[in-house]
Design an enzyme around this catalytic site. Structure first.
Site, PDB file in Angstrom:
ATOM      1  N   ASN A  85      -2.247  -2.084   0.046  1.00 54.59           N
ATOM      2  CA  ASN A  85      -1.606  -3.422  -0.384  1.00 54.59           C
ATOM      3  C   ASN A  85      -0.453  -3.740   0.456  1.00 54.59           C
ATOM      4  O   ASN A  85       0.440  -3.120   1.121  1.00 54.59           O
ATOM      5  CB  ASN A  85      -0.974  -3.045  -1.679  1.00 54.59           C
ATOM      6  CG  ASN A  85      -1.969  -2.416  -2.655  1.00 54.59           C
ATOM      7  OD1 ASN A  85      -3.177  -2.819  -2.982  1.00 54.59           O
ATOM      8  ND2 ASN A  85      -1.575  -1.629  -3.636  1.00 54.59           N
ATOM      9  N   GLN A  92       2.023  -4.249  -3.047  1.00 55.04           N
ATOM     10  CA  GLN A  92       2.697  -3.225  -2.417  1.00 55.04           C
ATOM     11  C   GLN A  92       4.241  -2.821  -2.963  1.00 55.04           C
ATOM     12  O   GLN A  92       4.902  -3.804  -3.069  1.00 55.04           O
ATOM     13  CB  GLN A  92       2.894  -3.688  -0.920  1.00 55.04           C
ATOM     14  CG  GLN A  92       3.528  -2.430  -0.300  1.00 55.04           C
ATOM     15  CD  GLN A  92       3.875  -2.567   1.215  1.00 55.04           C
ATOM     16  OE1 GLN A  92       3.497  -3.700   1.961  1.00 55.04           O
ATOM     17  NE2 GLN A  92       3.983  -1.659   2.337  1.00 55.04           N
ATOM     18  N   HIS A  98       1.323   2.406   3.950  1.00 60.59           N
ATOM     19  CA  HIS A  98       0.380   3.655   3.391  1.00 60.59           C
ATOM     20  C   HIS A  98      -1.111   3.183   3.208  1.00 60.59           C
ATOM     21  O   HIS A  98      -0.916   2.197   2.603  1.00 60.59           O
ATOM     22  CB  HIS A  98       1.177   4.452   2.356  1.00 60.59           C
ATOM     23  CG  HIS A  98       1.502   3.256   1.029  1.00 60.59           C
ATOM     24  ND1 HIS A  98       2.448   2.636   1.099  1.00 60.59           N
ATOM     25  CD2 HIS A  98       0.790   3.112  -0.102  1.00 60.59           C
ATOM     26  CE1 HIS A  98       2.588   1.796  -0.157  1.00 60.59           C
ATOM     27  NE2 HIS A  98       1.555   2.049  -0.829  1.00 60.59           N
TER      28      HIS A  98
HETATM   29  P1  AMP Z   1       1.553   0.500  -3.674  1.00 52.19           P
HETATM   30  O1  AMP Z   1       1.397  -0.115  -4.833  1.00 52.19           O
HETATM   31  O2  AMP Z   1       0.487   0.322  -2.649  1.00 52.19           O
HETATM   32  O3  AMP Z   1       2.982   0.461  -2.803  1.00 52.19           O
HETATM   33  O4  AMP Z   1       1.502   2.115  -3.881  1.00 52.19           O
HETATM   34  C1  AMP Z   1       2.505   3.090  -4.305  1.00 52.19           C
HETATM   35  C2  AMP Z   1       2.038   4.307  -4.621  1.00 52.19           C
HETATM   36  O5  AMP Z   1       2.972   5.303  -4.408  1.00 52.19           O
HETATM   37  C3  AMP Z   1       1.488   4.416  -6.252  1.00 52.19           C
HETATM   38  O6  AMP Z   1       0.083   4.532  -6.336  1.00 52.19           O
HETATM   39  C4  AMP Z   1       2.411   5.422  -6.733  1.00 52.19           C
HETATM   40  O7  AMP Z   1       1.838   5.994  -7.656  1.00 52.19           O
HETATM   41  C5  AMP Z   1       2.729   6.148  -5.589  1.00 52.19           C
HETATM   42  N1  AMP Z   1       4.030   6.918  -5.769  1.00 52.19           N
HETATM   43  C6  AMP Z   1       5.126   6.477  -6.097  1.00 52.19           C
HETATM   44  N2  AMP Z   1       6.221   7.648  -5.864  1.00 52.19           N
HETATM   45  C7  AMP Z   1       5.405   8.802  -5.493  1.00 52.19           C
HETATM   46  C8  AMP Z   1       5.795   9.950  -5.225  1.00 52.19           C
HETATM   47  N3  AMP Z   1       7.115  10.450  -5.630  1.00 52.19           N
HETATM   48  N4  AMP Z   1       4.911  10.947  -4.920  1.00 52.19           N
HETATM   49  C9  AMP Z   1       3.473  10.235  -4.847  1.00 52.19           C
HETATM   50  N5  AMP Z   1       3.081   9.160  -4.807  1.00 52.19           N
HETATM   51  C10 AMP Z   1       3.984   8.237  -5.384  1.00 52.19           C
END
Ligand code: AMP
Ligand code: ZN
Length: 133
Positions: A85, A92, A98
């Site tokens: 994203n 995002q 990531h």
């Molecule tokens: P995005 O929407 O692409 O920014 O995705 C962020 C991702 O980070 C989401 O799928 C969340 O579930 C994941 N996320 C947020 N906090 C954590 C955490 N502490 N450990 C692992 N994953 C996380």
């Protein structure tokens, strides 16, 4: 340093580490699309693809390939989706570059994004705006 992924990288916050090398960390997403959903991130903080240098992107995509192979070999996944994203408007939430690696099993019911058709001349118009060569 307020970035949640930087805190995971530094060890300030816990994570389930799947892979680590000098430049890259991969850990389980806390809210998986499917079991084994893994986030692959550069250790250095970059906001998005445009922010990151090419050497970093190479290191990250190489790690994606390694983790993807492990998911296929060890989770019985027939394949995986790779998602990124890029920007808040694209969903995002965490502003640290990531890649989402999402294992896929036959019949898991996961739906990809809806698609649409171009109107007459629309594809050519868009092409004139975005083509690079
Ligand atoms: P995005 O929407 O692409 O920014 O995705 C962020 C991702 O980070 C989401 O799928 C969340 O579930 C994941 N996320 C947020 N906090 C954590 C955490 N502490 N450990 C692992 N994953 C996380
Ligand atoms: Zn960060």
């Amino acid at each position: 340093m307020s970035c949640i992924f930087c805190k995971i990288i530094s060890g300030e916050l816990p994570s389930h580490k799947v892979y680590e090398d000098e430049n890259v960390l991969a850990f389980l997403d806390i809210s998986p699309v499917n079991p084994g959903h893994t986030l692959v991130v550069p250790k250095k903080h970059f906001v998005d693809l445009e922010d990151a240098d090419e050497a970093t992107l190479c290191a990250v995509i190489k790690a994606v390939k390694r983790v993807g192979l492990s998911i296929k070999n060890n989770l019985g996944a027939a394949g995986y989706n790779l998602g990124m994203n890029n920007g808040a408007v694209a969903g995002q939430v965490v502003p640290h570059l990531h890649f989402h690696l999402m294992p896929r099993q036959a019949g898991d019911g996961l739906k990809l994004w809806p698609q649409q058709a171009y109107g007459p001349g629309e594809a050519e118009e868009i092409l004139q705006k975005i083509k690079i060569f």
